[in-house]
Design a protein around this motif. Structure first.
Motif, PDB file in Angstrom:
ATOM      1  N   PHE A   1       3.612   3.511   5.679  1.00 17.43           N
ATOM      2  CA  PHE A   1       2.565   3.656   6.687  1.00 17.43           C
ATOM      3  C   PHE A   1       1.747   4.933   6.500  1.00 17.43           C
ATOM      4  O   PHE A   1       0.860   5.230   7.300  1.00 17.43           O
ATOM      5  CB  PHE A   1       3.189   3.615   8.087  1.00 17.43           C
ATOM      6  N   MET A   2       2.042   5.694   5.433  1.00 16.91           N
ATOM      7  CA  MET A   2       1.271   6.900   5.131  1.00 16.91           C
ATOM      8  C   MET A   2       0.011   6.531   4.346  1.00 16.91           C
ATOM      9  O   MET A   2      -0.021   5.533   3.628  1.00 16.91           O
ATOM     10  CB  MET A   2       2.102   7.872   4.278  1.00 16.91           C
ATOM     11  N   SER A   3      -0.989   7.378   4.457  1.00 18.99           N
ATOM     12  CA  SER A   3      -2.159   7.240   3.597  1.00 18.99           C
ATOM     13  C   SER A   3      -1.826   7.824   2.225  1.00 18.99           C
ATOM     14  O   SER A   3      -0.825   8.535   2.062  1.00 18.99           O
ATOM     15  CB  SER A   3      -3.346   7.984   4.201  1.00 18.99           C
ATOM     16  N   GLU A   4      -2.661   7.554   1.237  1.00 16.29           N
ATOM     17  CA  GLU A   4      -2.430   8.118  -0.100  1.00 16.29           C
ATOM     18  C   GLU A   4      -2.472   9.644  -0.063  1.00 16.29           C
ATOM     19  O   GLU A   4      -1.700  10.320  -0.748  1.00 16.29           O
ATOM     20  CB  GLU A   4      -3.463   7.587  -1.093  1.00 16.29           C
TER      21      GLU A   4
ATOM     22  N   LYS B   1      -1.366   3.510  -3.445  1.00 15.28           N
ATOM     23  CA  LYS B   1      -0.884   2.365  -2.663  1.00 15.28           C
ATOM     24  C   LYS B   1      -1.662   1.114  -3.037  1.00 15.28           C
ATOM     25  O   LYS B   1      -2.884   1.160  -3.251  1.00 15.28           O
ATOM     26  CB  LYS B   1      -1.039   2.635  -1.158  1.00 15.28           C
ATOM     27  N   LEU B   2      -0.929  -0.007  -3.110  1.00 16.38           N
ATOM     28  CA  LEU B   2      -1.547  -1.294  -3.379  1.00 16.38           C
ATOM     29  C   LEU B   2      -1.663  -2.083  -2.076  1.00 16.38           C
ATOM     30  O   LEU B   2      -0.955  -1.815  -1.100  1.00 16.38           O
ATOM     31  CB  LEU B   2      -0.715  -2.077  -4.401  1.00 16.38           C
ATOM     32  N   SER B   3      -2.508  -3.081  -2.076  1.00 19.71           N
ATOM     33  CA  SER B   3      -2.748  -3.868  -0.866  1.00 19.71           C
ATOM     34  C   SER B   3      -1.557  -4.731  -0.478  1.00 19.71           C
ATOM     35  O   SER B   3      -1.461  -5.190   0.654  1.00 19.71           O
ATOM     36  CB  SER B   3      -3.984  -4.755  -1.061  1.00 19.71           C
ATOM     37  N   ASN B   4      -0.630  -4.970  -1.411  1.00 23.02           N
ATOM     38  CA  ASN B   4       0.535  -5.819  -1.135  1.00 23.02           C
ATOM     39  C   ASN B   4       1.767  -5.008  -0.744  1.00 23.02           C
ATOM     40  O   ASN B   4       2.904  -5.436  -0.965  1.00 23.02           O
ATOM     41  CB  ASN B   4       0.856  -6.704  -2.337  1.00 23.02           C
ATOM     42  N   ASN B   5       1.546  -3.808  -0.193  1.00 28.71           N
ATOM     43  CA  ASN B   5       2.630  -2.941   0.283  1.00 28.71           C
ATOM     44  C   ASN B   5       3.458  -2.309  -0.838  1.00 28.71           C
ATOM     45  O   ASN B   5       4.532  -1.780  -0.579  1.00 28.71           O
ATOM     46  CB  ASN B   5       3.587  -3.684   1.228  1.00 28.71           C
ATOM     47  N   LYS B   6       2.968  -2.375  -2.061  1.00 29.16           N
ATOM     48  CA  LYS B   6       3.674  -1.737  -3.175  1.00 29.16           C
ATOM     49  C   LYS B   6       2.987  -0.427  -3.549  1.00 29.16           C
ATOM     50  O   LYS B   6       1.923  -0.084  -3.031  1.00 29.16           O
ATOM     51  CB  LYS B   6       3.742  -2.688  -4.365  1.00 29.16           C
ATOM     52  N   PHE B   7       3.612   0.315  -4.461  1.00 29.33           N
ATOM     53  CA  PHE B   7       3.104   1.615  -4.886  1.00 29.33           C
ATOM     54  C   PHE B   7       2.915   1.638  -6.406  1.00 29.33           C
ATOM     55  O   PHE B   7       3.636   0.957  -7.142  1.00 29.33           O
ATOM     56  CB  PHE B   7       4.078   2.740  -4.515  1.00 29.33           C
ATOM     57  N   ILE B   8       1.964   2.440  -6.867  1.00 30.02           N
ATOM     58  CA  ILE B   8       1.830   2.739  -8.295  1.00 30.02           C
ATOM     59  C   ILE B   8       2.136   4.221  -8.486  1.00 30.02           C
ATOM     60  O   ILE B   8       1.519   5.088  -7.846  1.00 30.02           O
ATOM     61  CB  ILE B   8       0.413   2.444  -8.819  1.00 30.02           C
ATOM     62  N   LEU B   9       3.103   4.516  -9.359  1.00 30.24           N
ATOM     63  CA  LEU B   9       3.438   5.890  -9.697  1.00 30.24           C
ATOM     64  C   LEU B   9       2.773   6.231 -11.022  1.00 30.24           C
ATOM     65  O   LEU B   9       3.050   5.598 -12.047  1.00 30.24           O
ATOM     66  CB  LEU B   9       4.953   6.072  -9.819  1.00 30.24           C
TER      67      LEU B   9
END
Length: 589
Positions: free
Chosen positions: A493-496, A535-543
């Motif tokens: 729920f955090m912003s980037e 953050k991706l739109s499908n609730n996933k993350f890119i590191l």
């Protein structure tokens, strides 16, 4: 009065109802002289009668039979009772003023609004129907290994015995010694599977050991261990089944044994820990299987889930998120927030007492405000009782609590997700006054789940028997085990900007696939060389790492305990003078 037995249309309680006077009628016990009263270590201790004033308020404790104790002696009694209650997992009814507890001394007739209802405290409030409140859980006995059943804890100095010392007098009354290490499960107040400095009473736990000359050593537990991993006390399912099979003849009938065996196989010993260390995101395969259960309108009847345990992320009053386990089962009436309204034993279904649109928020408010009033009343009575004591005595007894206070504190944490404090208690009350509907939804669900719908945009709609419907972005499932890491729900729920500014890369972790072995490993973001998180739109993350890799992950986690640090500290050479040795044997002439 048991709230689950009430009709959905009628709620009538006699106005100004009073509790009957409690008559203390204990069996005569032999008085033990002080010089004859020794504990199992041979130490002389003060005489202590466990049955003195077992029921009633502190005035009953102070005035026992024809003898009147001092206020200090009565407060010592409360400390001893509190110690016994925490270790054994139940509390007898004790209070600093039973006549002032809301819901006992007065009750209002149920009229148009549910907020007028007072839930009776001792029946459907903070105690079970048998007048005991369960304080902490211990896994089923077959799942406890030999270390859990031992009464000696391992430390880097050697083995030692645990005891609880609430009064900081080295357990003068001799009631705080652990009978087994399994009692440590009661001290994991934050439910993460570790007993450490973040838990209630950690600073009140002590160890008793002996040096090489047989002299007794007493230290705070925190001086010899940083934390205790409770998973070390849990046995495997195969071993649990073997232990049950060894007692097969004790079950009398084949049916009894087979029922016990099936129950044991279905039991999850890790269910006592909080969901953030047990749950994981639903996989695509899970979602596909879930979709197969939907009707033509997309709704899934929870009865068809067949024991699949689900949870969703809920924001609390403090702004942080926690997992709320979805219940479709009747959970009994062990606490105010455990009461599930009307239960029909014939259909085995739970129904909501009222169906107006404000029913849920008003009942949540009523449950909380009764809890608030009960605690403030107890606090006032305790302060009044101690006002005549000198400053030294006030300081000594400032943390003494009745079983009602302890039970309310545990229930507050369960209902709100917050650690109990007067500040947090007031914070929830203020939140209700500002926005009743939103605060009601922040507290523990007291209605039960009836159906789930998977929406076209990938979100979920949850329907409850109170008539509530809420939308959530993600569902989580019980893994059946517990991890040394905790889901970081706030990251979702955090912003980037918040993620990249606030996240501690040292204690934040991700599950990644090893490029050589293909195994899934959990690694700190710092070790992965993470520089930017997107953050991706499908609730996933890119590191994005410093070697130009992009790693897509489902979840971010937080490290709970640095086991490697603990293990390395145990390898350090311990001087013989610091080592613990077995308790010396007494040699009798």
């Amino acid at each position: 009065m048991n709230i689950s037995s009430l009709s959905s249309n009628i709620f009538q309680i006699e106005i100004n109802q009073k509790l009957p006077k409690i008559e203390v009628n204990f069996a005569q016990t032999e008085q033990i002289k002080q010089d004859e009263n020794v504990d199992r270590f041979g130490r002389k201790i003060e005489y202590y009668d466990h049955y003195s004033g077992f029921y009633g308020d502190i005035n009953t404790v102070q005035k026992y039979h024809t003898k009147t104790h001092t206020k200090e002696a009565a407060l010592d009694e409360f400390i001893a009772r509190q110690t016994i209650g925490i270790l054994s997992g139940y509390f007898p009814n004790s209070t600093f003023g039973v006549s002032d507890i809301k819901g006992i001394s007065e009750a209002k007739e149920h009229t148009a609004t549910i907020e007028d209802v007072e839930y009776p405290t001792f029946v459907s409030g903070y105690f079970m129907d048998i007048n005991y409140y369960r304080y902490g859980k211990i896994p089923q006995e077959y799942y406890l290994n030999s270390y859990a059943n031992s009464n000696l804890i391992d430390t880097k100095f050697g083995k030692a015995e645990l005891f609880l010392d609430l009064a900081d007098n080295n357990d003068k009354l001799g009631v705080g010694t652990f009978s087994s290490n399994s009692q440590l499960f009661r001290f994991d107040s934050d439910g993460n599977g570790f007993v450490d400095k973040n838990d209630d009473y950690f600073d009140k736990l002590k160890i008793r050991a002996y040096d090489k000359d047989g002299n007794e050593i007493i230290k705070k537990l925190s001086e010899v261990v940083d934390s205790i991993d409770l998973k070390d006390f849990i046995d495997s399912k195969s071993n649990a089944i073997k232990k049950l099979e060894a007692r097969k003849d004790n079950y009398g009938t084949i049916e009894g044994y087979e029922n016990a065996l099936e129950s044991l196989k279905d039991y999850n010993p890790y269910s006592i820990f909080k969901p953030e260390v047990r749950y994981e995101s639903l996989s695509q395969n899970d979602l596909n299987e879930l979709s197969k259960l939907a009707d033509k309108d997309g709704w899934i009847d929870v009865a068809s889930l067949q024991g699949i345990d689900l949870a969703y992320a809920k924001q609390g009053v403090d702004g942080n998120y926690r997992l709320e386990e979805l219940s479709s089962q009747f959970a009994g009436n062990t606490t105010n927030f455990g009461a599930k309204n009307v239960y029909d034993p014939t259909t085995k279904k739970v129904s909501w007492r009222d169906n107006d649109k404000n029913s849920y928020q008003n009942q949540q408010y009523t449950r909380f405000i009764n809890l608030y009033n009960d605690y403030m009343s107890e606090l006032k009575n305790r302060d009044n009782y101690m006002k005549d004591l000198d400053d030294e005595a006030k300081l000594k007894y400032q943390d003494v609590k009745s079983s009602v206070m302890l039970s309310i504190e545990r229930e507050f944490t369960s209902a709100t997700g917050l650690k109990f404090s007067l500040e947090n208690l007031q914070k929830v009350k203020d939140s209700f006054e500002q926005d009743r509907t939103n605060t009601a939804n922040m507290l523990k669900d007291t209605d039960v789940l009836t159906a789930i719908r998977i929406n076209k945009n990938g979100t979920f709609t949850l329907k409850f028997n109170s008539g509530r419907e809420i939308n959530v972005n993600e569902l989580y499932k019980d893994s059946g085990k517990a991890f040394d890491i905790e889901l970081n729900l706030n990251a979702k729920f955090m912003s980037e900007i918040e993620l990249n500014q606030n996240l501690d890369l040292v204690v934040s972790l991700a599950k990644v696939k090893d490029e050589i072995t293909g195994d899934i490993q959990t690694k700190p973001l710092k070790e992965l060389g993470v520089e930017i998180i997107k953050k991706l739109s499908n609730n996933k993350f890119i590191l994005q790492t410093n070697d130009n890799r992009s790693i897509i992950i489902d979840q971010l986690y937080t490290k709970l305990n640095d086991k490697e640090k603990d293990q390395n500290s145990n390898k350090n050479q311990i001087d013989d003078k610091e080592k613990f040795y077995p308790k010396p044997l007494k040699i009798w002439a």
